[in-house]
Design a protein around this motif. Structure first.
Motif, PDB file in Angstrom:
ATOM      1  N   ASP A  38      20.669  19.317  75.078  1.00  0.00           N
ATOM      2  CA  ASP A  38      20.382  17.911  74.825  1.00  0.00           C
ATOM      3  C   ASP A  38      21.482  17.371  73.920  1.00  0.00           C
ATOM      4  N   GLY A  39      22.447  16.667  74.502  1.00  0.00           N
ATOM      5  CA  GLY A  39      23.632  16.262  73.754  1.00  0.00           C
ATOM      6  C   GLY A  39      23.324  15.374  72.567  1.00  0.00           C
ATOM      7  N   LEU A  80      27.593   9.217  73.664  1.00  0.00           N
ATOM      8  CA  LEU A  80      28.449   8.028  73.574  1.00  0.00           C
ATOM      9  C   LEU A  80      29.808   8.297  74.208  1.00  0.00           C
ATOM     10  N   ARG A  81      30.347   9.475  73.944  1.00  0.00           N
ATOM     11  CA  ARG A  81      31.648   9.843  74.507  1.00  0.00           C
ATOM     12  C   ARG A  81      31.559   9.898  76.037  1.00  0.00           C
ATOM     13  N   ALA A  82      30.447  10.451  76.532  1.00  0.00           N
ATOM     14  CA  ALA A  82      30.243  10.528  77.984  1.00  0.00           C
ATOM     15  C   ALA A  82      30.159   9.133  78.588  1.00  0.00           C
ATOM     16  N   SER A  83      29.441   8.246  77.927  1.00  0.00           N
ATOM     17  CA  SER A  83      29.295   6.878  78.432  1.00  0.00           C
ATOM     18  C   SER A  83      30.623   6.142  78.431  1.00  0.00           C
ATOM     19  N   ARG A  84      31.413   6.345  77.375  1.00  0.00           N
ATOM     20  CA  ARG A  84      32.686   5.627  77.246  1.00  0.00           C
ATOM     21  C   ARG A  84      33.711   6.051  78.297  1.00  0.00           C
ATOM     22  N   CYS A  85      33.588   7.243  78.828  1.00  0.00           N
ATOM     23  CA  CYS A  85      34.565   7.688  79.830  1.00  0.00           C
ATOM     24  C   CYS A  85      34.022   7.581  81.261  1.00  0.00           C
ATOM     25  N   GLY A  86      33.043   6.706  81.438  1.00  0.00           N
ATOM     26  CA  GLY A  86      32.570   6.428  82.795  1.00  0.00           C
ATOM     27  C   GLY A  86      31.281   7.113  83.182  1.00  0.00           C
ATOM     28  N   GLY A  87      30.610   7.734  82.228  1.00  0.00           N
ATOM     29  CA  GLY A  87      29.354   8.417  82.532  1.00  0.00           C
ATOM     30  C   GLY A  87      28.243   7.430  82.862  1.00  0.00           C
ATOM     31  N   GLU A  88      27.735   7.502  84.090  1.00  0.00           N
ATOM     32  CA  GLU A  88      26.640   6.626  84.504  1.00  0.00           C
ATOM     33  C   GLU A  88      25.285   7.276  84.221  1.00  0.00           C
ATOM     34  N   GLU A  89      25.268   8.612  84.227  1.00  0.00           N
ATOM     35  CA  GLU A  89      24.034   9.365  83.985  1.00  0.00           C
ATOM     36  C   GLU A  89      24.349  10.563  83.108  1.00  0.00           C
ATOM     37  N   PHE A  90      23.347  10.982  82.332  1.00  0.00           N
ATOM     38  CA  PHE A  90      23.482  12.187  81.521  1.00  0.00           C
ATOM     39  C   PHE A  90      22.186  12.972  81.702  1.00  0.00           C
ATOM     40  N   PHE A  91      22.252  14.054  82.484  1.00  0.00           N
ATOM     41  CA  PHE A  91      21.045  14.805  82.809  1.00  0.00           C
ATOM     42  C   PHE A  91      20.883  16.024  81.901  1.00  0.00           C
ATOM     43  N   TYR A  92      19.751  16.083  81.233  1.00  0.00           N
ATOM     44  CA  TYR A  92      19.341  17.264  80.478  1.00  0.00           C
ATOM     45  C   TYR A  92      17.815  17.344  80.554  1.00  0.00           C
TER      46      TYR A  92
END
Length: 537
Positions: free
Chosen positions: A206-207, A213-225
């Motif tokens: 669970d990030g 935030l870093r994932a979202s800023r580089c184009g992350g549309e989803e973050f699955f955990y």
């Protein structure tokens, strides 16, 4: 391997080469269709791709593809290389493209043991730490018409993206072994592209907010955990790919000034919209019936009537009650503008019209109108047309088939033993099965076909300009492939089948056609399920 099986394998290989080239032609035409302003820029690319298709098809004796390709080449000879594509020629090319699409999507050689994969041209890239999971996902994605590739290192992924920009990337946050190495790779990738690639991140942890935030800023549309099952991932991948091209807005313009109306038409077409102009307000009813606009632009003051009066007439028809109406006028009195909008209008633009303002207004109103319409005509679970709208579309296609003297087929599908699926695995898994079948059908049927959720586990399919034998063949191929699809349920997997009934329109009402398809469906059930049955005369 004997000689016959070797020949069959070669034949299938050649067929795939022709089919792949046909997809290149169809994709290039889609580029032209999406941006008419740049159509001349794709002229050479489109001609070269079609010429290559014809040569392949002739060499491998695939007459349907060769004939469709030659027809397109003949029409391209009428299109000067430096000139924009005119409407009349575009319609002719579109007809030829649809003929090619039918040849590409429908296999008539029933002796072939394998249905052709209809891969999208742009790939989906997978970068997961678990290679077994990646392989499993690729197999599932191929069932849904995607072309997917997995990578073992960041270097391989970056090199592949340099050659072909993917539609989306499924990325493990720690891909490469080190903490957040996947994020670093994506940051490097995104810097090399003008428009960002949609990224779906997966993580075993669970990030932290910093990681997310870093994932979202580089184009992350989803973050699955935690990691989700393939079914859920495929639904998300479908969301962020561009297989379902957004249809251009259909805009009806009524302005008594021909010069102003033509100017509006030019602006709208350059913005990729489909415009229909009329200068006589007395033609409004006919234009509404013929064109079925999504947005209406009305001049406020015209000889014989006002835009407000026309708006009231339009609003009296239920099917146009929620269509956005935009007034055009030199009127700057805000009180009068508000009064006009209270009489059926949604927006007010003051002449002279700023093209950017006009296009932005139409996009904003169009998006909202489509969202509201989708709520009214689509099933919330699958996104397919609901029962009522499916029957409305069937009535429309019957009228069109009668006018054009074309065949029309209608099919009913029912998932076999669906109650058992719900009882065994639970309703959320049952819902996912319904969504997977809806996505499966959308991927394998033409854009001109209509798919509806008829109710429960029952689906309805309208196939315009399709003979019953062709409809039965394509639905049987879909049935064969769908029953091979592994449906995930936690740590278990299972397979689902469906039964289908197909009926050809024979001049009867939509209700009678539905009843014949329904009887054919029950014949399939009585024959042991998992089959397609054609309706009797």
């Amino acid at each position: 391997m004997n000689d016959e099986s070797q020949k069959e394998k070669l034949r299938q290989h050649f067929a795939r080469r022709v089919t792949t080239q046909a997809r290149v032609v169809l994709d290039t035409w889609q580029k032209i269709h999406e941006d008419r302003g740049l159509s001349s820029a794709h002229h050479g690319e489109f001609t070269a791709a079609t010429d290559k298709l014809v040569r392949y098809a002739q060499r491998f004796e695939m007459a349907g593809h060769a004939d469709a390709g030659k027809k397109i080449l003949d029409l391209l000879a009428e299109w000067p290389a430096e000139a924009p594509l005119d409407d009349g020629l575009e319609r002719k090319i579109q007809d030829a493209i649809e003929a090619l699409s039918r040849s590409t999507l429908r296999r008539t050689d029933l002796d072939s043991s394998e249905a052709p994969h209809q891969f999208r041209r742009t790939p989906v890239y997978i970068a997961l730490a678990n290679p077994e999971m990646a392989s499993r996902l690729i197999r599932q994605l191929e069932f849904f018409g995607f072309r997917a590739s997995a990578f073992n290192s960041a270097e391989e992924l970056i090199e592949a993206c340099a050659l072909h920009k993917p539609e989306t990337i499924l990325m493990d946050v720690n891909f490469g072994g080190a903490d957040n190495a996947g994020l670093t790779t994506i940051e490097q990738l995104q810097e090399r592209h003008d428009t960002p690639i949609p990224i779906i991140f997966m993580s075993d942890e669970d990030g932290t907010i910093e990681t997310r935030l870093r994932a979202s800023r580089c184009g992350g549309e989803e973050f699955f955990y935690p990691a989700v099952d393939p079914g859920q991932l495929i639904e998300k991948i479908e969301t962020y790919t561009h297989g379902n091209t957004v249809e251009p807005y259909k805009v009806l313009v009524l302005d008594d000034s021909r010069a102003q109306a033509k100017y509006m038409e030019t602006v709208l077409k350059k913005a990729g919209m489909t415009a229909h102009i009329i200068t006589d307000p007395m033609q409004i009813i006919h234009a509404l019936e013929e064109f079925s606009p999504e947005i209406i632009i009305l001049d406020m003051y015209m000889p014989g009537c006002t835009g407000m009066e026309i708006a009231r007439v339009i609003r009296q028809q239920d099917r146009f009650h929620s269509v956005p109406i935009i007034y055009l006028s030199a009127e700057e009195d805000v009180t009068k503008q508000l009064h006009a909008m209270s009489l059926g209008g949604d927006d007010f633009l003051t002449k002279p019209i700023d093209p950017k303002h006009l296009v932005a207004t139409i996009h904003n109103r169009g998006r909202r109108a489509r969202s509201l319409l989708a709520l009214m005509i689509r099933d919330s679970l699958t996104g397919l047309y609901n029962h009522t709208h499916t029957l409305h579309l069937l009535d429309q296609e019957i009228v069109r088939a009668r006018q054009k003297d074309q065949p029309l087929s209608f099919a009913m599908i029912d998932i076999d033993y669906f109650k058992k699926v719900n009882d065994t695995f639970g309703h959320p898994i049952g819902d996912r099965v319904l969504r997977s079948l809806s996505m499966f059908l959308k991927q394998r049927l033409r854009k001109t076909d209509h798919i509806g959720r008829y109710g429960g586990e029952e689906f309805a399919i309208i196939l315009p300009n399709t003979r019953p034998s062709d409809a039965r063949n394509v639905l049987n191929e879909i049935r064969e492939r769908f029953c091979e699809l592994h449906q995930p349920a936690g740590d278990r997997e299972f397979n689902v089948t469906f039964s289908c009934g197909v009926a050809a329109w024979q001049g009867e009402s939509s209700q009678a056609l539905c009843e014949r398809a329904d009887r054919a469906l029950y014949d399939s059930k009585n024959a042991g399920r998992n089959c397609v049955t054609s309706a009797s005369e």
